[in-house]
Design a protein around this motif. Structure first.
Motif, PDB file in Angstrom:
ATOM      1  N   THR A 100       0.805  -1.222   0.000  1.00 17.74           N
ATOM      2  CA  THR A 100       0.000   0.000   0.000  1.00 17.74           C
ATOM      3  C   THR A 100       0.838   1.273   0.000  1.00 17.74           C
ATOM      4  OG1 THR A 100      -0.118   0.142   2.420  1.00 17.74           O
ATOM      5  CG2 THR A 100      -1.809  -1.193   1.299  1.00 17.74           C
ATOM      6  N   GLY A 101       2.026   1.221   0.598  1.00 11.04           N
ATOM      7  CA  GLY A 101       2.829   2.432   0.744  1.00 11.04           C
ATOM      8  C   GLY A 101       2.296   3.368   1.809  1.00 11.04           C
ATOM      9  N   GLU A 102       1.275   2.907   2.565  1.00 13.17           N
ATOM     10  CA  GLU A 102       0.651   3.759   3.573  1.00 13.17           C
ATOM     11  C   GLU A 102       0.917   3.219   4.981  1.00 13.17           C
ATOM     12  OE1 GLU A 102      -0.371   6.512   2.697  1.00 13.17           O
ATOM     13  OE2 GLU A 102      -0.919   6.322   0.585  1.00 13.17           O
ATOM     14  N   VAL A 114     -10.638   1.375  20.407  1.00 15.38           N
ATOM     15  CA  VAL A 114      -9.650   0.534  19.742  1.00 15.38           C
ATOM     16  C   VAL A 114      -8.261   1.024  20.116  1.00 15.38           C
ATOM     17  CG1 VAL A 114     -11.029  -0.242  17.789  1.00 15.38           C
ATOM     18  CG2 VAL A 114      -9.828   1.946  17.642  1.00 15.38           C
ATOM     19  N   ILE A 115      -7.320   0.081  20.160  1.00 10.99           N
ATOM     20  CA  ILE A 115      -5.935   0.394  20.485  1.00 10.99           C
ATOM     21  C   ILE A 115      -5.036  -0.164  19.392  1.00 10.99           C
ATOM     22  CG2 ILE A 115      -4.042  -0.041  22.098  1.00 10.99           C
ATOM     23  CD1 ILE A 115      -6.013  -0.006  24.351  1.00 10.99           C
ATOM     24  N   ILE A 116      -4.131   0.650  18.906  1.00 20.59           N
ATOM     25  CA  ILE A 116      -3.150   0.207  17.910  1.00 20.59           C
ATOM     26  C   ILE A 116      -2.034  -0.530  18.641  1.00 20.59           C
ATOM     27  CG2 ILE A 116      -1.491   0.968  16.182  1.00 20.59           C
ATOM     28  CD1 ILE A 116      -3.372   3.366  15.656  1.00 20.59           C
ATOM     29  N   THR A 117      -1.845  -1.811  18.313  1.00 18.19           N
ATOM     30  CA  THR A 117      -0.879  -2.634  19.025  1.00 18.19           C
ATOM     31  C   THR A 117       0.466  -2.715  18.320  1.00 18.19           C
ATOM     32  OG1 THR A 117      -1.590  -4.686  17.933  1.00 18.19           O
ATOM     33  CG2 THR A 117      -2.762  -4.037  19.941  1.00 18.19           C
ATOM     34  N   ASP A 118       0.490  -2.495  17.007  1.00 16.79           N
ATOM     35  CA  ASP A 118       1.741  -2.577  16.252  1.00 16.79           C
ATOM     36  C   ASP A 118       1.476  -1.998  14.864  1.00 16.79           C
ATOM     37  OD1 ASP A 118       4.366  -3.101  15.670  1.00 16.79           O
ATOM     38  OD2 ASP A 118       4.234  -5.269  15.956  1.00 16.79           O
ATOM     39  N   GLY A 119       2.527  -1.789  14.092  1.00 18.46           N
ATOM     40  CA  GLY A 119       2.306  -1.273  12.746  1.00 18.46           C
ATOM     41  C   GLY A 119       3.581  -0.859  12.053  1.00 18.46           C
ATOM     42  N   ARG A 120       3.388  -0.246  10.908  1.00 19.92           N
ATOM     43  CA  ARG A 120       4.486   0.276  10.099  1.00 19.92           C
ATOM     44  C   ARG A 120       4.069   1.654   9.590  1.00 19.92           C
ATOM     45  NH1 ARG A 120       6.009  -3.625  12.265  1.00 19.92           N
ATOM     46  NH2 ARG A 120       7.015  -5.491  11.408  1.00 19.92           N
ATOM     47  N   GLU A 121       4.986   2.624   9.667  1.00 14.71           N
ATOM     48  CA  GLU A 121       4.654   3.981   9.232  1.00 14.71           C
ATOM     49  C   GLU A 121       5.033   4.180   7.772  1.00 14.71           C
ATOM     50  OE1 GLU A 121       6.074   8.187  10.886  1.00 14.71           O
ATOM     51  OE2 GLU A 121       4.648   7.148  12.219  1.00 14.71           O
ATOM     52  N   SER A 122       4.202   4.891   7.054  1.00 15.21           N
ATOM     53  CA  SER A 122       4.429   5.167   5.634  1.00 15.21           C
ATOM     54  C   SER A 122       5.706   5.985   5.438  1.00 15.21           C
ATOM     55  CB  SER A 122       3.239   5.943   5.067  1.00 15.21           C
ATOM     56  OG  SER A 122       3.533   6.444   3.773  1.00 15.21           O
ATOM     57  N   ARG A 127       1.938  11.848   5.755  1.00  7.99           N
ATOM     58  CA  ARG A 127       1.455  10.503   6.061  1.00  7.99           C
ATOM     59  C   ARG A 127       0.671  10.492   7.365  1.00  7.99           C
ATOM     60  NH1 ARG A 127       6.911  10.894   7.054  1.00  7.99           N
ATOM     61  NH2 ARG A 127       7.602  10.501   9.210  1.00  7.99           N
ATOM     62  N   ALA A 128      -0.043   9.422   7.573  1.00  6.29           N
ATOM     63  CA  ALA A 128      -0.678   9.184   8.862  1.00  6.29           C
ATOM     64  C   ALA A 128       0.405   8.717   9.839  1.00  6.29           C
ATOM     65  CB  ALA A 128      -1.760   8.110   8.733  1.00  6.29           C
ATOM     66  N   VAL A 129       0.399   9.276  11.037  1.00  7.17           N
ATOM     67  CA  VAL A 129       1.381   8.913  12.053  1.00  7.17           C
ATOM     68  C   VAL A 129       0.946   7.608  12.719  1.00  7.17           C
ATOM     69  CG1 VAL A 129       2.453   9.609  14.235  1.00  7.17           C
ATOM     70  CG2 VAL A 129       1.997  11.314  12.463  1.00  7.17           C
ATOM     71  N   LEU A 130       1.894   6.692  12.925  1.00  8.81           N
ATOM     72  CA  LEU A 130       1.613   5.447  13.624  1.00  8.81           C
ATOM     73  C   LEU A 130       1.518   5.742  15.119  1.00  8.81           C
ATOM     74  CD1 LEU A 130       1.295   2.360  13.574  1.00  8.81           C
ATOM     75  CD2 LEU A 130       3.783   2.202  13.811  1.00  8.81           C
ATOM     76  N   GLU A 131       0.344   5.526  15.696  1.00  4.29           N
ATOM     77  CA  GLU A 131       0.100   5.884  17.095  1.00  4.29           C
ATOM     78  C   GLU A 131      -0.050   4.630  17.948  1.00  4.29           C
ATOM     79  OE1 GLU A 131      -2.179  10.094  16.863  1.00  4.29           O
ATOM     80  OE2 GLU A 131      -3.360   8.368  16.241  1.00  4.29           O
ATOM     81  N   THR A 132       1.008   3.863  18.056  1.00  9.17           N
ATOM     82  CA  THR A 132       0.964   2.628  18.828  1.00  9.17           C
ATOM     83  C   THR A 132       0.613   2.912  20.282  1.00  9.17           C
ATOM     84  OG1 THR A 132       2.695   1.730  17.401  1.00  9.17           O
ATOM     85  CG2 THR A 132       2.274   0.565  19.468  1.00  9.17           C
ATOM     86  N   GLY A 133      -0.356   2.174  20.792  1.00 11.10           N
ATOM     87  CA  GLY A 133      -0.767   2.314  22.181  1.00 11.10           C
ATOM     88  C   GLY A 133      -1.838   3.354  22.426  1.00 11.10           C
TER      89      GLY A 133
END
Length: 253
Positions: A100-102, A114-122, A127-133
């Motif tokens: 996706t590149g996102e 909902v809680i973001i548990t993990d991810g990858r930032e674009s 871009r959308a910021v990865l907001e883990t936790g």
């Protein structure tokens, strides 16, 4: 020193043991609970009714069984935080980010959040910021809607007892009726979109990732600025997310 067991309050002990059953049973009838606990049906019914009144259990669609209520779901650690599932998720997150590149997130439901548990930032400059936790209102996010859609209508109504829902932006669904209608659409499509519903100018799409019960469900979400997240892009990203989700290795053992 007196044995700790001599201080047990029998009714409380029965209630706690019944709550533990929801860790291994998605639904329980009064008969099931009585058999598992070795108590009379009348006792099981009183305990289940008490748990229901306090939000630790909720009636299922048939009205004859009970499922975990919002209070019990809230007490449980969200899915996605154990080392085993985080290791399994790596290949999924990497594949989704590449396709996706996102910004990609693995998301768990806890109560009505909902809680973001993990991810990858674009890698994009914008871009959308990865907001883990960080927690977000479930009804305002694509991942939240995917996870809510996997609950029964009764469980959703227990999480949202009021018709009016809090607005996050001007695009957020602000009624339970509208949310239930949207969840029916999500079930039919197998994906959920959020077009400026959680953050103005940011869009997202999510698909189911893992888990068959409230204990271990996760959603896979791609988030992006609105100018890269039109209808065609969201549909394309949803297909990429489904493909990535299919790479999830089975649990060890």
């Amino acid at each position: 020193m007196a044995d700790a067991k001599s201080y047990i309050i029998e009714s409380l002990d029965t209630g706690l043991r019944l709550m533990r059953l929801f860790l291994t049973h998605d639904t329980l009838s009064v008969t099931d609970a009585a058999r598992e606990l070795g108590v009379a049906r009348s006792t099981a019914h009183r305990v289940l009714s008490t748990l229901e009144a306090r939000g630790f259990a909720t009636r299922d669609a048939s009205g004859r069984g009970y499922s975990a209520g919002p209070e019990l779901v809230t007490l449980g650690r969200p899915a996605g935080y154990g080392p085993e599932i985080r290791a399994r998720l790596r290949v999924v997150l990497d594949a989704a980010a590449t396709a996706t590149g996102e910004t990609i997130s693995a998301v768990a439901l806890i109560g009505d959040q909902v809680i973001i548990t993990d991810g990858r930032e674009s890698p994009h400059p914008v871009r959308a910021v990865l907001e883990t936790g960080r927690a977000h209102p479930a009804h305002a996010t694509s991942a939240g809607k995917v996870l809510l859609a996997q609950l029964t209508t009764e469980q959703v109504c227990a999480l949202y007892p009021e018709e009016r829902l809090p607005g996050v932006t001007t695009h957020t669904l602000v009624s339970r009726t509208a949310l239930l209608s949207e969840l029916a659409r999500v079930r039919a499509l197998g994906r959920a979109d959020s077009v400026g519903e959680s953050v103005w100018g940011m869009n997202a799409v999510a698909v189911p990732l893992a888990g068959h019960s409230w204990r271990d469900r996760l959603a896979l979400m791609a988030s992006m600025p609105a100018d890269r997240g039109g209808a065609s892009e969201l549909a394309r990203h949803a297909a990429a997310l489904r493909e990535a989700a299919g790479l999830l290795p089975p649990p060890a053992g």
